[in-house]
Design a protein around this motif. Structure first.
Motif: not given
Length: 603
Positions: A247-251, A395-399
């Protein structure tokens, strides 16, 4: 239908007003005389010269004119008499002035829009009560700072009070450029935030205004891989940190794909296949302990079996077989998929950008899970257009926001204090593909997301019509500012605002007299042309469960303490200019220059 009969036409017009004019003159004269009579007596009594009032008659006015105050209030100084008149006049005039201002304020407000009563839940008392329910840390405290109770939206037009959204609201703001998004929304939200802050932008203006103030509250992290603010690299973020799961890699792969795909709702074969390939490569790199530069090497050479072997070693045979199937497919298809994947992560080919997502023992690592429970500030700055680092920024904002969700679950369901995420220029530098689906979930976790767009159409270009509709529906607070030029959208907003009854009088005259009748018709409360022509600094507020209201934004430079903040902003802007000049000197970036100096320094 009401009817009122009157006299003949010959007695209409100005003749009808003559009796009222006589009454008005008589009433004004009586009022002036009463104020003078009572005020003079008040002045005489208060100064110790007796409370004997002269007769309340026309002769008294004549004596005041001929004999002065001595004839009516013997022994009383004229100053005391006229002072009493002035005091009494002020006591009468002040309530009248307030009443007139109140009535004028009501007349200035557009009929049909929400007023103070409908917006009681967003007014100071209502929002304070809501804050105590949402934030356990506020319970038991008698007084609260306004910024602890909710997010400032602005003042109800025309006369207030101030309105705030609660800490479970999520917001969508649509305004044209230079309509007040930065000065009236982004900057105030960052300055007034009670907890951690996340800001995305493609300009340095909000950063320059807010950095010094946020540094007083906590640590400031500036992620500036493309030199928007020309800051020295003082941090790094592990791009592969959340890629240990599929899931994390796909996001993460989805963020890079979305940065080059204008409509994430429409993915052709190459885009979908590239996302699947990137997912496998991100997962292999995270599980195998590889770096991003290794991943770029795998993309450059599809025949490299290293990622396949790493996936097998990580006990992910299905993912390994899928990647191997892509590599062993038709050469034209394989090369097309890999070339599309290379395009989506092309920004990482820039060594300056790659350095920000590569471990550096000499610099601190940004940890989203630690950031969301502190009072620190994260600035995510990136250019838009070709070569932008939008995929990394997203990616950083989502994380960070997903780390906020995890932290909220550990706190019992909601962050306290809340996390403030201001996604300025979200359509350009922060294309989180499933943001519409996450919106309502963020609100329930104490993550106050504010997405700033230039128009509804801009959002539809990124998330598609269905996605933008979902984002619109999920936002509990919507602010529509000046300069909305989409005719279809503005017409829909006018329909949402609704209509109101307009009473129209008509007078008919005949030899038997005059008759006045009234008819009613419905008009739009705010026609499309008025919505488009909203003045700068104002916005139409659409809140869930409340009639629309018109508010005035509160720009940061008109608030208390603006002089100090302005001076700090000017100093920061000068520093940015100096850093930009230094970067251009000799064609060497500050990051490289500092690394060279550090390596050359004696140990």
């Amino acid at each position: 239908m009401d009817r009122v009969s009157g006299g003949s036409p010959s007695t209409g017009g100005m003749h009808d007003l003559a009796p009222w004019a006589i009454v008005a003159v008589a009433g004004a004269s009586l009022t002036v005389f009463t104020v003078g009579w009572a005020g003079g007596t008040l002045g005489s009594g208060l100064t110790g010269h007796g409370w004997d009032a002269p007769p309340f008659a026309l002769s008294t006015a004549a004596r005041l004119t001929s004999e002065g105050t001595e004839g009516l209030w013997p022994g009383t100084p004229a100053v005391a008499v006229y002072g009493g008149m002035f005091v009494l006049l002020a006591l009468i005039a002040l309530p009248v002035v307030f009443l007139v201002r109140f009535l004028l304020g009501r007349s200035d407000r557009t009929k049909g829009l929400a007023g103070r009563r409908e917006l009681a839940a967003m007014c100071p008392d209502g929002i304070a009560a809501r804050a105590r329910d949402l934030r356990p840390s506020l319970k038991g405290r008698d007084t609260l700072h306004p910024d602890e109770t909710g997010n400032l939206l602005g003042d109800l037009d025309p006369g207030g009070p101030e309105l705030r959204s609660s800490f479970e609201d999520v917001e969508l703001d649509l305004m044209a450029p230079r309509a007040g998004k930065s000065t009236g929304i982004a900057v105030p939200r960052v300055l007034r935030a009670q907890g951690a802050v996340l800001l995305t932008s493609n300009k340095s203006d909000v950063y320059a205004v807010t950095r010094a103030e946020r540094a007083r509250v906590g640590r400031v992290w500036t992620f500036d891989p493309q030199g928007i603010a020309h800051t020295e690299r003082a941090m790094w973020w592990n791009l592969l940190g959340d890629c240990h799961t599929i899931e994390g890699a796909r996001r993460l792969a989805g963020h890079f794909v979305a940065s080059v795909n204008d409509d994430t709702a429409k993915k052709d074969f190459w885009i979908s296949a590239a996302q699947n390939t990137l997912t496998a490569l991100f997962l292999a790199a995270a599980r195998g302990g590889a770096q991003v530069k290794d991943l770029l090497g795998w993309l450059a050479d599809p025949a490299d079996r290293t990622p396949i072997d790493l996936l097998r070693d990580a006990n992910l045979p299905a993912m390994a077989e899928q990647l191997q199937g892509t590599v062993r497919g038709a050469v034209e298809t394989r090369d097309g998929i890999y070339e599309t994947a290379r395009q989506t992560v092309s920004c990482l080919l820039d060594p300056e950008i790659l350095a920000w997502v590569t471990p550096d023992p000499a610099l601190p690592e940004f940890r989203p899970d630690q950031h969301v429970v502190a009072k620190d500030t994260l600035y995510l700055l990136s250019k838009d257009g070709g070569g932008s680092a939008a995929g990394v920024i997203a990616g950083l904002a989502d994380a960070t926001m997903r780390a906020g969700v995890v932290a909220a679950e550990r706190m019992g369901g909601r962050l306290d204090p809340p996390l403030t995420a201001v996604l300025d220029e979200a359509a350009n530098v922060c294309r989180i593909s499933d943001l519409p689906d996450l919106y309502s979930h963020f609100g329930s976790r104490g993550i106050n997301v504010v997405t700033l767009l230039q128009s509804y159409r801009q959002g539809a270009r990124v998330w598609g019509e269905v996605g933008m509709d979902a984002l619109w529906s999920a936002a509990t607070i919507k602010l529509l500012g000046a300069g909305l030029d989409d005719a279809d959208f503005v017409q829909k907003i006018s329909t949402l605002v609704g209509q109101h009854d307009v009473k129209t009088p008509s007078v008919s005259r005949s030899k038997d007299g005059s008759q006045r009748s009234y008819s009613y018709r419905q008009e739009a409360i705010l026609p499309p042309d008025k919505i488009r022509a909203l003045p700068k600094g104002t916005a139409l507020l659409l809140a869930t469960g409340i009639r629309p209201a018109l508010i005035r934004l509160r720009p940061w430079y008109k608030e208390p303490g603006a002089d100090l903040i302005s001076a700090q902003a000017k100093a920061e802007a000068n520093a940015i200019t100096a850093r930009a000049a230094a970067r251009l000197t000799g064609g060497v970036t500050l990051d490289k220059r500092n690394r060279w100096e550090r390596d050359a320094a004696p140990s």
